[in-house]
Write an enzyme that holds these catalytic residues in place. Structure first.
Site, PDB file in Angstrom:
ATOM      1  N   GLY A 116     -14.809  42.093  -8.638  1.00 29.16           N
ATOM      2  CA  GLY A 116     -13.350  41.915  -8.507  1.00 29.16           C
ATOM      3  C   GLY A 116     -12.569  43.118  -8.997  1.00 29.16           C
TER       4      GLY A 116
ATOM      5  CB  CYS B 161     -13.360  45.840  -2.258  1.00 31.04           C
ATOM      6  SG  CYS B 161     -13.934  44.781  -3.608  1.00 31.04           S
TER       7      CYS B 161
END
Ligand code: FMN
Length: 326
Positions: free
Chosen positions: A82, A139
């Protein structure tokens, strides 16, 4: 000679986006922290890598996702960190001054949730000693930005064009494998001004604990890396190379590279440099083996430079088919 015990043969020297790298090996973002992660391992040296990509960096500090963030899978690893990072100002003011830029080239990994954030992070790295910037539009572990941009060729191009306006440093765009036509996306990013491409980021995946019936990863889904994704990554590099070579845009090939054989495959598929990520988790000294093996292959085949091997795939006249055989 660089320092005692760290001499790399001249044949490994590689030009990449205007930078001269001592080796075609690139340590991948998220797998080496901010360049210091493995420095306590005896024998490890950043000099064994041509370049080191730092952890994804956003405008403000991020704490990242709840645990578990990493999970081992057959021949691979799921991660959903994250984008935990201390924010771009901390990286520029506190971390970059501690890095030894005589050892290797350092590449920042620019991440964000909005186009404006990507631009601002790029602007701040532009005003720093960083050698190049990798735009991470792939991502899979954040809710906004990341792969949401990277899977849309028009959004990808918008981010690249906006970042291009605020820096003259080399820009490398990191492409997502979680999309239909990666070569089309690569073309749009080249038109928008990227100097290089990183192919590929992780593939989205999941693991479930049958005892609890819960997803193992705190973020439910994670990015799959390691040898499990190597054949997919290799094909994506081959596909992107068909577009990139005509524009002279080099590729950092990556995804599951753990052996000399793997690295040679990626070079032949069209990667100018090869990335090592997950493999570092179980062999932090792997670059020594890979450098020696690539140099030995070049010498055995009478090749003077890595560049002579790039894209030298013999397809025997075979054409790329868009549908899988089977
Ligand atoms: C724990 C972990 C964290 C990662 N963090 C980032 C990141 O911050 N930015 C990024 O662009 N890629 C990130 N990646 C993706 C890697 O840079 C690389 O593209 C991917 O893992 C494929 O290469 P590999 O199979 O050799 O690991 C991360 C990968 C792992 C395993």
């Amino acid at each position: 000679m660089d320092v005692a015990g760290h001499t790399l043969p001249d044949s490994l020297k590689t030009d990449f986006c205007g930078l001269t790298l001592n080796s075609p090996l690139v340590l991948l973002s998220g797998c080496v922290g901010f360049g210091e992660e493995y420095t306590r391992v005896t024998g490890f040296s950043n000099r064994d890598a041509g370049a080191v990509c730092l952890k994804g960096t956003t405008l403000k500090a991020r704490l990242g996702n709840p645990p578990h963030r990493i999970w081992e899978t057959p021949s691979g690893m799921l991660n959903a960190i994250g984008l935990q990072n201390p924010g771009v100002d901390h990286v520029v003011n506190k971390i970059l001054p501690t890095l030894d830029f005589s050892e290797t080239r350092f590449i920042a990994n620019v991440s964000g949730s909005t186009v404006e954030e990507y631009v601002e992070v790029t602007r701040r790295f532009d005003d720093s000693p960083i050698d190049a910037m990798e735009i991470n539009i792939s991502c899979p572990n954040v809710k906004e930005g990341g792969v949401a941009f990277g899977n849309d060729p028009e959004m990808s191009a918008r981010v690249v064009a906006a970042c291009r306006k605020v820096t003259h440093k080399p820009l490398i765009t990191k492409l997502s494998p979680n999309q239909t036509d990666i070569a089309h996306n690569a073309r749009r990013c080249i038109e928008a001004g990227t100097n290089g491409l990183a192919v590929i980021n992780t593939l989205m995946g999941m693991a479930i604990d049958p005892k609890t019936r819960k997803p193992v990863i705190g973020n439910v889904q994670g990015g799959l890396s390691g040898p499990a994704i190597k054949p997919i990554a290799l094909l994506k590099v081959h596909q992107v190379y068909q577009v990139a070579r005509g524009h002279g845009v080099p590729i950092i090939g990556q995804g599951g590279i753990t052996t000399v054989h793997d690295a040679l495959e990626f070079l032949m598929a069209g990667a100018a440099t090869v990335g090592v990520g997950t493999a570092l988790f179980y062999d932090p000294l792997i670059c020594k083996t890979l450098n020696a093996g690539i140099a030995e292959y070049l010498a055995r085949h009478g090749l003077k430079r890595v560049a002579e091997l790039v894209g030298r795939l013999d397809t025997g006249g075979g054409q790329l088919e868009s549908c899988a055989a089977g």
